[in-house]
Design an enzyme around this catalytic site. Sequence first.
Site, PDB file in Angstrom:
ATOM      1  CB  SER A  35     -68.202  37.518  41.303  1.00 12.40           C
ATOM      2  OG  SER A  35     -68.540  36.199  40.921  1.00 12.40           O
ATOM      3  CG  ASP A  89     -63.459  32.761  49.774  1.00 18.46           C
ATOM      4  OD1 ASP A  89     -63.751  33.465  48.787  1.00 18.46           O
ATOM      5  OD2 ASP A  89     -62.133  32.547  50.064  1.00 18.46           O
ATOM      6  N   GLY A  90     -66.234  32.367  48.318  1.00 14.13           N
ATOM      7  CA  GLY A  90     -66.931  31.570  47.339  1.00 14.13           C
ATOM      8  C   GLY A  90     -66.204  30.106  47.124  1.00 14.13           C
ATOM      9  CB  ALA A  91     -66.319  27.244  46.409  1.00 13.67           C
ATOM     10  CG  ASP A  92     -63.413  28.801  41.306  1.00 18.44           C
ATOM     11  OD1 ASP A  92     -63.860  29.733  40.948  1.00 18.44           O
ATOM     12  OD2 ASP A  92     -62.346  28.652  41.940  1.00 18.44           O
ATOM     13  N   GLY A 104     -60.183  30.389  41.345  1.00 16.35           N
ATOM     14  CA  GLY A 104     -60.176  30.891  40.052  1.00 16.35           C
ATOM     15  C   GLY A 104     -60.013  32.429  39.898  1.00 16.35           C
ATOM     16  CD  GLU A 111     -59.783  32.728  47.559  1.00 15.56           C
ATOM     17  OE1 GLU A 111     -60.183  33.549  47.079  1.00 15.56           O
ATOM     18  OE2 GLU A 111     -59.475  31.739  47.033  1.00 15.56           O
ATOM     19  CE  LYS A 129     -69.572  29.165  40.067  1.00 18.68           C
ATOM     20  NZ  LYS A 129     -69.186  30.362  41.056  1.00 18.68           N
TER      21      LYS A 129
END
Length: 260
Positions: A35, A89-92, A104, A111, A129
């Site tokens: 997201s 990029d995102g991270a959990d 996730g 990735e 996070k």
Amino acid sequence: MTGELSPIDKAKFVAAKRACDYVEDGMRVGLGTGSTAAWMVRCLGELVRDDGLNIVGVPTSSRTADLARQVGINVTSLDEARWLDVTIDGADEYDGNLNLIKGGGGALLQEKIVATASDQMVVIADISKKVETLGAFPLPIEIIPFGWQTTKALVEETLIGLDVLGRTTTLRMNGDAAFVTDEGNYILDLHLHRIANPRQMSLVINQIPGVVENGLFIDICDAVVIGYGSGKVEVHDINAGTVEEDKIDFVESANLFSDL
């Protein structure tokens, strides 16, 4: 419209927008999945359309590739690009050493490959996070479907010898069927609660037959851009040892928010 965004979405948006400052004309850019990464793809698409930014994107999943094409980003494969200037990029989860849990969204294998094929990896996240110790978020591992129950049993046996608080493992589902990754594999989620030694965990788990890759990103991330609902942004650079603060103004954009 931005006025309709929740505080958490505003935090994701400002982090994504600030991270776009790492992208320059002519770069090959790894495009993350999730997201928060979707906001980044939208922001880059706006720069491509409105400012003439010339980049090539390498997506980490089929859904990111679809979104990138929709917003006008030129997409290619990692085999074609070979090496990237930056991956965003995102991270959990992330800790103080910028070690991450990712996966996730189920795209951890692509990735990790894309991130390690980049000069820089920049993570975008909201403050929720940040953790002292990784493991509250279930650790995903990608496994091949053949003999997956045996692989699961081997993973559970291996966890007995590792310093974790929980050892429950679950097969990730998509409705009544197993979730299948872009590579045709399954995902096991390890509910560990605390991972005392992420480096050891990563090395040991990857030795188990049937395991393709795990969602621990150790010594891969170079910077984390943290967004807040107020528009404040913090940039933590692990290499420079610096923390910078910024403020992103919310500007209405028909291109960026029209389909929300």
